[in-house]
Design an enzyme around this catalytic site. Structure first.
Site, PDB file in Angstrom:
ATOM      1  N   THR A  47       0.744  -1.271   0.000  1.00  0.00           N
ATOM      2  CA  THR A  47       0.000   0.000   0.000  1.00  0.00           C
ATOM      3  C   THR A  47       0.760   1.299   0.000  1.00  0.00           C
ATOM      4  O   THR A  47       1.802   1.444   0.642  1.00  0.00           O
ATOM      5  CB  THR A  47      -0.940   0.073   1.244  1.00  0.00           C
ATOM      6  OG1 THR A  47      -1.758  -1.057   1.250  1.00  0.00           O
ATOM      7  CG2 THR A  47      -1.832   1.299   1.179  1.00  0.00           C
TER       8      THR A  47
ATOM      9  N   ASP B 124      -3.660   3.416  -3.530  1.00  0.00           N
ATOM     10  CA  ASP B 124      -3.438   2.525  -4.681  1.00  0.00           C
ATOM     11  C   ASP B 124      -4.435   1.373  -4.543  1.00  0.00           C
ATOM     12  O   ASP B 124      -5.289   1.393  -3.648  1.00  0.00           O
ATOM     13  CB  ASP B 124      -1.995   2.017  -4.690  1.00  0.00           C
ATOM     14  CG  ASP B 124      -1.759   0.975  -3.621  1.00  0.00           C
ATOM     15  OD1 ASP B 124      -1.348  -0.151  -3.958  1.00  0.00           O
ATOM     16  OD2 ASP B 124      -2.023   1.287  -2.440  1.00  0.00           O
TER      17      ASP B 124
ATOM     18  N   ARG C 249      -3.557  -2.265  -4.922  1.00  0.00           N
ATOM     19  CA  ARG C 249      -2.974  -3.617  -4.956  1.00  0.00           C
ATOM     20  C   ARG C 249      -3.011  -4.231  -3.561  1.00  0.00           C
ATOM     21  O   ARG C 249      -2.599  -3.610  -2.581  1.00  0.00           O
ATOM     22  CB  ARG C 249      -1.536  -3.545  -5.457  1.00  0.00           C
ATOM     23  CG  ARG C 249      -0.805  -4.890  -5.399  1.00  0.00           C
ATOM     24  CD  ARG C 249       0.626  -4.764  -5.813  1.00  0.00           C
ATOM     25  NE  ARG C 249       0.750  -4.593  -7.266  1.00  0.00           N
ATOM     26  CZ  ARG C 249       1.911  -4.522  -7.895  1.00  0.00           C
ATOM     27  NH1 ARG C 249       3.040  -4.559  -7.202  1.00  0.00           N
ATOM     28  NH2 ARG C 249       1.959  -4.387  -9.199  1.00  0.00           N
TER      29      ARG C 249
ATOM     30  N   LYS D 223      -9.356   0.576  -1.044  1.00  0.00           N
ATOM     31  CA  LYS D 223      -8.711   0.869   0.236  1.00  0.00           C
ATOM     32  C   LYS D 223      -9.270   2.105   0.915  1.00  0.00           C
ATOM     33  O   LYS D 223      -8.893   2.408   2.048  1.00  0.00           O
ATOM     34  CB  LYS D 223      -7.204   1.040   0.026  1.00  0.00           C
ATOM     35  CG  LYS D 223      -6.579  -0.224  -0.497  1.00  0.00           C
ATOM     36  CD  LYS D 223      -5.085  -0.167  -0.509  1.00  0.00           C
ATOM     37  CE  LYS D 223      -4.540  -1.314  -1.326  1.00  0.00           C
ATOM     38  NZ  LYS D 223      -3.104  -1.306  -1.437  1.00  0.00           N
TER      39      LYS D 223
ATOM     40  N   GLY E 252      -1.984  -2.092   5.903  1.00  0.00           N
ATOM     41  CA  GLY E 252      -1.710  -3.130   6.890  1.00  0.00           C
ATOM     42  C   GLY E 252      -2.425  -4.404   6.494  1.00  0.00           C
ATOM     43  O   GLY E 252      -2.523  -4.737   5.327  1.00  0.00           O
TER      44      GLY E 252
ATOM     45  N   SER F 286       3.659   0.916   2.826  1.00  0.00           N
ATOM     46  CA  SER F 286       5.021   0.627   2.389  1.00  0.00           C
ATOM     47  C   SER F 286       5.508   1.660   1.371  1.00  0.00           C
ATOM     48  O   SER F 286       6.706   1.904   1.253  1.00  0.00           O
ATOM     49  CB  SER F 286       5.090  -0.777   1.787  1.00  0.00           C
ATOM     50  OG  SER F 286       4.150  -0.882   0.742  1.00  0.00           O
TER      51      SER F 286
ATOM     52  N   ASP G 207       7.407   1.272  -5.368  1.00  0.00           N
ATOM     53  CA  ASP G 207       7.271   0.338  -4.249  1.00  0.00           C
ATOM     54  C   ASP G 207       6.638  -0.949  -4.769  1.00  0.00           C
ATOM     55  O   ASP G 207       5.650  -0.920  -5.493  1.00  0.00           O
ATOM     56  CB  ASP G 207       6.382   0.969  -3.161  1.00  0.00           C
ATOM     57  CG  ASP G 207       6.088   0.003  -2.049  1.00  0.00           C
ATOM     58  OD1 ASP G 207       4.927  -0.061  -1.622  1.00  0.00           O
ATOM     59  OD2 ASP G 207       7.025  -0.696  -1.607  1.00  0.00           O
TER      60      ASP G 207
ATOM     61  N   SER H  18       2.912  -1.746  -3.694  1.00  0.00           N
ATOM     62  CA  SER H  18       1.805  -0.930  -4.215  1.00  0.00           C
ATOM     63  C   SER H  18       1.771  -1.067  -5.711  1.00  0.00           C
ATOM     64  O   SER H  18       2.814  -1.245  -6.354  1.00  0.00           O
ATOM     65  CB  SER H  18       1.990   0.539  -3.872  1.00  0.00           C
ATOM     66  OG  SER H  18       2.392   0.698  -2.553  1.00  0.00           O
TER      67      SER H  18
END
Lengths: 273, 235
Positions: free
Chosen positions: A40, A56, A58, A72, A86, A168, A205, A208
């Site tokens: 995330t 995002d 994913r 999300k 998380g 992240s 990242d 994500s």
């Protein structure tokens, strides 16, 4: 015989009863079950008329992408939304529960919910579970006292900020915010900046990816822009299609419905004395 | 009457087979302010008298008709504080149903759960029955519905009903006036006329309360000025 369970604060919280047993099992070689993490990048910023949240889409399970287009940004109240990072189950359950509590509170008070109410309900729940509820949240909304943006950490601490990132991909997104954020952004500038920050998380990242969701909350109005940007379209789809090799036998498939219709029993509602 | 020896204890039947405490609860309801409800083809209306104990009371702070969910509302006759407790519980039950099934609670289910609570208080030790009867008005997939719940926990679906001080006159009036194909506006007018029948003093937007739900499925309590508009139409 159920008594009147008053709406007193629930005796919840983390129970330490099984900790010793779990440790013993781990030492004996039991692997803990895997769970769906969101990896995330989630962000939020305050602009001149309200708050913009971005995320995002994913969801990862270790190295595998479990959901390419998950949601999300969770609904808390008509004027409050919450992004979650998380463990996916934890963020969904905790936002669902607090959304429900806020709804009851709105009925009892007859007023619009305030962001600090959502904040306090979330943080006291997370604190009582001592960080085991792995939910890192960006909470934003507009109420009578103005626009608010908060971050909530899994252990229950909170920050109040004009712009925030979590997950992240938070460092990648924060880099964009730190260089380009200023007070008094317009709606279009704010949405562009949020989309840029999320894209930065998506491309830099691993946790994500996929698409960008944006939610704009202003006084009396909110716009949930699901899949605002799709920077990762599926580029190549084989035109030839797929076929089975000659050795495989494809049997005939037949679907038999088990029951045609649901039978409605008439007159089942009135009470008989 | 041999009943009087058994009238103090809720959980003891009297020789005639009645629970006298529940009878007394119904008496408490019968001495409360009149309220009524009418089910129309495209909605439901519930209304009540709002007689305040003194002119010094701020009438804007009193709201007798409450909503339980966005599409279900309730009015009571009897003891106000008892109704507050029931409203609070019902709202919580409706919310718990939604959290479990992700579906807004059907009117019949909510009525059933509220009635269950009221029945529990007629079969437990150390408690007394609720001194209210409720009229629950809602609109869901089954269409407009009106239910009356009594202190004993029994409930019925009604096309039109009344409770409280003026119940016999009001019900007689409703029996004459009610038609199966009534529209919501007609129902509101009929409700006002029914309240007017037994009203002591001058009826106005400030001493009655009206709640309506139409096919848009949003329960709304009318503001005093909206009530005044309807009152003008009736005259």
């Amino acid at each position: 015989m159920s008594r009147f369970e008053e709406s007193a604060p629930a005796r919840g919280g983390f129970s330490y009863d099984l900790c010793k047993r779990n440790e013993m099992l781990m030492q004996k070689g039991l692997k803990p079950s895997s769970y769906l993490k969101t990896g995330t990048t989630i962000v939020g910023l305050v602009f001149q008329d309200g708050v913009i949240l971005g995320a995002d889409t994913r969801a990862t399970e270790g190295p595998i992408v479990a959901d390419k287009n998950c949601e999300k940004i969770h609904y808390m109240a008509p004027n409050i939304y919450c992004c979650g990072a998380g463990t996916a189950a934890d963020t969904e359950a905790v936002t669902d529960m607090v959304s429900s509590q806020l709804k009851l509170h709105r009925f009892h008070t007859g007023r619009e919910s305030r962001v600090v109410t959502a904040l306090t309900l979330l943080k006291s729940h997370l604190f009582s579970y001592q960080g085991h509820v792995s939910a890192a949240l960006v909470l934003g909304g507009v109420d009578v006292t103005g626009p608010h943006l908060h971050t909530i950490y899994p252990h229950g601490s909170t920050d109040t900020l004009p712009f925030a990132t979590m997950g992240s991909g938070s460092l990648a997104a924060m880099a964009i915010f730190e260089s380009k954020y200023r007070e008094g952004l317009t709606r279009d500038e704010g949405v562009k900046l949020v989309a840029e920050a999320i894209c930065s998380g998506i491309f830099n990242d691993l946790g994500s990816g996929s698409n960008v969701d944006v939610c704009v909350i202003t006084k009396g109005k909110r716009e949930y822009l699901r899949n605002y940007m799709l920077p990762n379209p599926r580029t190549y789809v084989s035109e030839k299609g797929y076929s089975f090799s000659k050795k495989t036998e494809v049997l005939l498939t037949k679907i038999t419905p088990l029951r045609e219709l649901v039978e409605v029993i008439e007159g089942g509602d009135a009470m008989e004395e | 009457m041999g009943d009087s020896q058994y009238s103090f204890s809720l959980t003891t039947f009297s020789p005639s087979g009645k629970l006298v405490q529940i009878e007394h609860a119904l008496t408490a309801v019968g001495s409360g302010q009149t309220s009524l409800g009418i089910k129309a083809v495209n909605g439901v209306v519930i209304a009540t008298e709002k007689k305040l104990p003194s002119i010094l009371v701020d009438e804007t702070s009193v709201q007798k008709i409450q909503s339980l969910t966005p599409n279900i509302g309730v009015v009571y006759s009897g003891m106000g504080p008892d109704s507050r407790v029931l409203v609070r519980k019902s709202r919580k039950q409706a919310e718990q149903y939604y959290r479990l099934y992700k579906e807004p609670i059907p009117v019949t289910q909510l009525v059933r759960e509220t009635a269950t609570v009221m029945q529990e208080f007629t079969q437990s030790g150390g408690v007394r029955p609720f001194g209210v009867s409720l009229l629950v008005a809602g609109y869901d997939d089954k269409g407009p519905q009106l239910y009356q719940v009594d202190p004993s926990g029994s409930y019925f679906s009604w096309k039109a009903s009344a409770m409280g001080k003026n119940v016999s006159n009001a019900k007689a009036f409703l029996e004459k006036r009610y038609t199966e194909d009534m529209e919501l506006d007609d129902a509101v007018h009929t409700a006002i006329l029914t309240l007017k029948e037994g009203f002591e003093g001058q009826i106005s937007g400030k001493n009655i309360e009206i709640g309506v739900i139409d096919s848009k499925r949003i329960f709304k309590v009318l503001s005093p000025s909206e009530v005044e508009d309807y009152l003008q139409e009736v005259e």
